[in-house]
Motif scaffolding. Structure first.
Motif, PDB file in Angstrom:
ATOM      1  N   GLY A  19      44.585 163.483 137.907  1.00  0.00           N
ATOM      2  CA  GLY A  19      43.813 162.513 137.132  1.00  0.00           C
ATOM      3  C   GLY A  19      44.648 161.328 136.678  1.00  0.00           C
ATOM      4  N   ALA A  46      37.942 155.596 136.218  1.00  0.00           N
ATOM      5  CA  ALA A  46      37.015 156.408 135.427  1.00  0.00           C
ATOM      6  C   ALA A  46      37.052 157.869 135.867  1.00  0.00           C
ATOM      7  N   ALA A  47      37.038 158.120 137.170  1.00  0.00           N
ATOM      8  CA  ALA A  47      37.094 159.494 137.670  1.00  0.00           C
ATOM      9  C   ALA A  47      38.411 160.156 137.293  1.00  0.00           C
ATOM     10  N   SER A  72      40.272 159.500 134.689  1.00  0.00           N
ATOM     11  CA  SER A  72      40.230 159.810 133.251  1.00  0.00           C
ATOM     12  C   SER A  72      39.430 161.071 133.000  1.00  0.00           C
ATOM     13  N   PHE A  73      38.304 161.199 133.666  1.00  0.00           N
ATOM     14  CA  PHE A  73      37.466 162.393 133.515  1.00  0.00           C
ATOM     15  C   PHE A  73      38.228 163.644 133.942  1.00  0.00           C
ATOM     16  N   MET A 101      39.538 166.640 131.187  1.00  0.00           N
ATOM     17  CA  MET A 101      38.436 167.603 131.147  1.00  0.00           C
ATOM     18  C   MET A 101      38.805 168.812 130.276  1.00  0.00           C
ATOM     19  N   CYS A 150      33.436 169.479 129.106  1.00  0.00           N
ATOM     20  CA  CYS A 150      33.590 168.077 128.702  1.00  0.00           C
ATOM     21  C   CYS A 150      32.494 167.630 127.732  1.00  0.00           C
ATOM     22  N   ILE A 200      29.543 167.712 128.054  1.00  0.00           N
ATOM     23  CA  ILE A 200      28.438 167.130 128.811  1.00  0.00           C
ATOM     24  C   ILE A 200      27.513 168.239 129.310  1.00  0.00           C
ATOM     25  N   GLY A 227      36.426 172.316 137.199  1.00  0.00           N
ATOM     26  CA  GLY A 227      35.224 171.541 136.953  1.00  0.00           C
ATOM     27  C   GLY A 227      34.018 172.405 136.647  1.00  0.00           C
TER      28      GLY A 227
END
Length: 165
Positions: free
Chosen positions: A27, A58-59, A61-62, A66, A82, A84, A109
């Motif tokens: 990341g 952005a990806a 950072s995610f 996480m 996350c 979400i 993930g």
């Protein structure tokens, strides 16, 4: 979750686990690559691909930041990836608990892992929660044995305690 008196139900267990080294390095590499790509795109005067550095940053950072959060109160287990993707599991619907202390064998993930199986994974130790309806939820946690202890010890007065294997 609130009791009839309006006082929040006390949390019996709380765990917030960050990604292990592999996804964090990947990341942060993507985050560092974003500005480099931006400069190259500006220098080559190709604005049609200007979105690429934004998406990569952005990806990255995610991926780098996480987390998986597991909260247990007297009635529910709440698992969030996350903050979400969240799932609330009623404690009285848990059939079996098992642990896996290997680091990241199932990937990373929010993962669909087959029929009736979902993973909330950031690497490290995991707890496998099998529900009475046959679904299985796998979540990374920093203390799977402690979580199993909380879930079996406070298994609801008068209800059957989940078995551990």
């Amino acid at each position: 979750m609130a009791t009839p008196s309006g006082i929040p139900t006390p949390t019996l267990y709380y765990s917030r686990v960050r990604a292990t080294l592999v996804p964090r390095v990947a990341g942060f590499t993507m985050v560092a690559l974003g500005p480099v790509l931006f400069v190259l795109i500006v220098l080559k005067n190709t604005p049609e691909v200007l979105f690429a550095p934004l998406v990569i940053t952005a990806a990255g950072s995610f991926i780098a930041f996480m987390t998986v959060t597991v909260k247990v109160d007297s009635q529910n287990v709440v698992i969030a990836f996350c903050d979400i993707f969240k799932r609330t599991l009623p404690r009285d619907e848990i059939a079996m608990l098992t642990t896996d202390n290997a680091a990241g064998p199932s990937g990373y993930g929010f993962r669909y892992m087959g029929p009736g199986m979902v993973g909330y994974l950031v690497g490290g130790p995991e707890i496998n929660i099998e529900m009475k309806n046959g679904t299985t939820i796998i979540a990374s946690t920093d203390g799977p044995e402690r979580l199993m202890g909380v879930l079996t010890r406070h298994a609801g007065q008068g209800s059957e305690a989940p078995s551990s294997g």
